[in-house]
Design an enzyme around this catalytic site. Sequence first.
Site, PDB file in Angstrom:
ATOM      1  N   LYS A  50     -27.004  21.290  22.007  1.00  0.00           N
ATOM      2  CA  LYS A  50     -27.074  22.618  21.387  1.00  0.00           C
ATOM      3  C   LYS A  50     -25.737  23.337  21.517  1.00  0.00           C
ATOM      4  O   LYS A  50     -25.057  23.209  22.541  1.00  0.00           O
ATOM      5  CB  LYS A  50     -28.149  23.456  22.090  1.00  0.00           C
ATOM      6  CG  LYS A  50     -28.333  24.833  21.470  1.00  0.00           C
ATOM      7  CD  LYS A  50     -29.185  25.757  22.340  1.00  0.00           C
ATOM      8  CE  LYS A  50     -28.310  26.738  23.089  1.00  0.00           C
ATOM      9  NZ  LYS A  50     -29.075  27.794  23.779  1.00  0.00           N
ATOM     10  N   ARG A  53     -32.676  28.590  41.519  1.00  0.00           N
ATOM     11  CA  ARG A  53     -32.554  28.076  40.138  1.00  0.00           C
ATOM     12  C   ARG A  53     -33.148  26.677  40.041  1.00  0.00           C
ATOM     13  O   ARG A  53     -33.855  26.351  39.093  1.00  0.00           O
ATOM     14  CB  ARG A  53     -31.084  28.058  39.685  1.00  0.00           C
ATOM     15  CG  ARG A  53     -30.536  29.437  39.334  1.00  0.00           C
ATOM     16  CD  ARG A  53     -29.224  29.323  38.563  1.00  0.00           C
ATOM     17  NE  ARG A  53     -28.221  28.562  39.275  1.00  0.00           N
ATOM     18  CZ  ARG A  53     -27.441  29.037  40.241  1.00  0.00           C
ATOM     19  NH1 ARG A  53     -27.547  30.305  40.598  1.00  0.00           N
ATOM     20  NH2 ARG A  53     -26.556  28.273  40.844  1.00  0.00           N
ATOM     21  N   GLU A  87     -26.786  26.290  16.041  1.00  0.00           N
ATOM     22  CA  GLU A  87     -27.391  27.608  16.282  1.00  0.00           C
ATOM     23  C   GLU A  87     -26.434  28.756  15.954  1.00  0.00           C
ATOM     24  O   GLU A  87     -25.655  29.178  16.806  1.00  0.00           O
ATOM     25  CB  GLU A  87     -27.840  27.724  17.751  1.00  0.00           C
ATOM     26  CG  GLU A  87     -28.501  29.071  18.044  1.00  0.00           C
ATOM     27  CD  GLU A  87     -28.950  29.242  19.497  1.00  0.00           C
ATOM     28  OE1 GLU A  87     -28.652  28.369  20.336  1.00  0.00           O
ATOM     29  OE2 GLU A  87     -29.573  30.265  19.788  1.00  0.00           O
ATOM     30  N   LYS A 130     -31.030  25.902  14.178  1.00  0.00           N
ATOM     31  CA  LYS A 130     -31.681  26.863  15.079  1.00  0.00           C
ATOM     32  C   LYS A 130     -31.224  28.272  14.708  1.00  0.00           C
ATOM     33  O   LYS A 130     -30.224  28.761  15.231  1.00  0.00           O
ATOM     34  CB  LYS A 130     -31.340  26.530  16.535  1.00  0.00           C
ATOM     35  CG  LYS A 130     -31.919  27.529  17.544  1.00  0.00           C
ATOM     36  CD  LYS A 130     -31.897  26.984  18.956  1.00  0.00           C
ATOM     37  CE  LYS A 130     -32.314  28.062  19.943  1.00  0.00           C
ATOM     38  NZ  LYS A 130     -32.610  27.543  21.282  1.00  0.00           N
TER      39      LYS A 130
HETATM   40  P1  13P Z   1     -34.139  32.860  23.351  1.00  0.00           P
HETATM   41  O1  13P Z   1     -35.392  32.238  22.780  1.00  0.00           O
HETATM   42  O2  13P Z   1     -34.363  33.541  24.673  1.00  0.00           O
HETATM   43  O3  13P Z   1     -33.407  33.685  22.359  1.00  0.00           O
HETATM   44  O4  13P Z   1     -33.179  31.660  23.710  1.00  0.00           O
HETATM   45  C1  13P Z   1     -33.009  30.656  22.779  1.00  0.00           C
HETATM   46  C2  13P Z   1     -31.682  30.064  22.970  1.00  0.00           C
HETATM   47  O5  13P Z   1     -31.565  28.909  23.263  1.00  0.00           O
HETATM   48  C3  13P Z   1     -30.489  30.895  22.766  1.00  0.00           C
HETATM   49  O6  13P Z   1     -29.352  30.087  22.717  1.00  0.00           O
END
Ligand code: 13P
Length: 342
Positions: free
Chosen positions: A136, A46, A177, A219
């Site tokens: 986020k 990772r 998001e 988002k």
């Molecule tokens: P994806 O673009 O793979 O959907 O991931 C974006 C993301 O940060 C999801 O929380």
Amino acid sequence: MRPQQLIETARALVADDKGLLAMDESVATEDKRFAELNIPQTDDARRAWRELIVTAPGLGEAISGAILFDETIRHSTKDGIPFVKVLIDAGIIPGIKVDAGLTDMAGHPGEKITSGLDGLRERLAEYSTLGARFAKWRAEIILGDGIPSRACIEANAQILALYAALCQEAGIVPIVEPEVLMEGDHSLERCREVTEEVLQTVFDKLYTQRVMLEGMILKPNMVLPGLTCPIQETVDEVADATVTTLLRVVPAAVPGVAFLSGGQSAELATARLNAMNARFKARLPWALTFSFARAIEEPAMEIWRGVDANTHAAQQRLVNRALCNRAARRGEYAASMEAKQG
Ligand code: 13P
């Protein structure tokens, strides 16, 4: 709260036609991606993958900010340089995922709620000292028979608003998001209806919690037909439905809307973002950009496969994908820009 600092960071995240790279997969999610490609699921692997990303030459040409995970914000390159410093030197603003993942919602079978508010004020203070300037938090809204419920939408929206207020208190720009999932056989129209209701509710709660809209980024998902829906609309139809929905519910004070890719193929996610900007950019009050994980990382990870000798080719593909998305912000993307061989 430091309003001017929040406004400046939020604007910088969407400036110059760049976008965000979500390299914030939890250990479990990253291990799942590695397992699919027979990459060892170890701390070392990772760290090596994340080093490949942050040291990719030219990444800062297309990426304004990178969302890290708790493990990653503390990692360094094998030469001992903290990832945060590598990013800042490349002109990329470090960010951090701060939600603690999904749990089942009590009384609402099949629905999820995001946890992580307990202790968040203290964690944000620590992340700020580690160099994070934005954060986020992801909420998940699942479409199915009888769901999402109003209770699920309201609870997740309320939690997103409390998170966003805590971020701004700490001088950190919140990326808000609320993801309406594309898994399922629902129609584009159903996704549109639910996305509109979710975003309406989120902005209502953000207002109530006194979140400064100029100092945040939304988002969202794109408005899409379910993955197994027999009718799959064209790229232009998806662009129209998505922009129409956002124009109804996203206040003009928000500086940017940065889409997640959500399991679309990398090229389709880019083509859809491109169509939105090509068709509507001149009429939009906010920047329409990307905050992709899979749609930037996946093609590169398929080249890398955990093998050192593939690092350079994987980095080239990663940066190429990021540049394709930058072109999509200008409405200038074409499939011929894809450097398939890395
Ligand atoms: P994806 O673009 O793979 O959907 O991931 C974006 C993301 O940060 C999801 O929380």
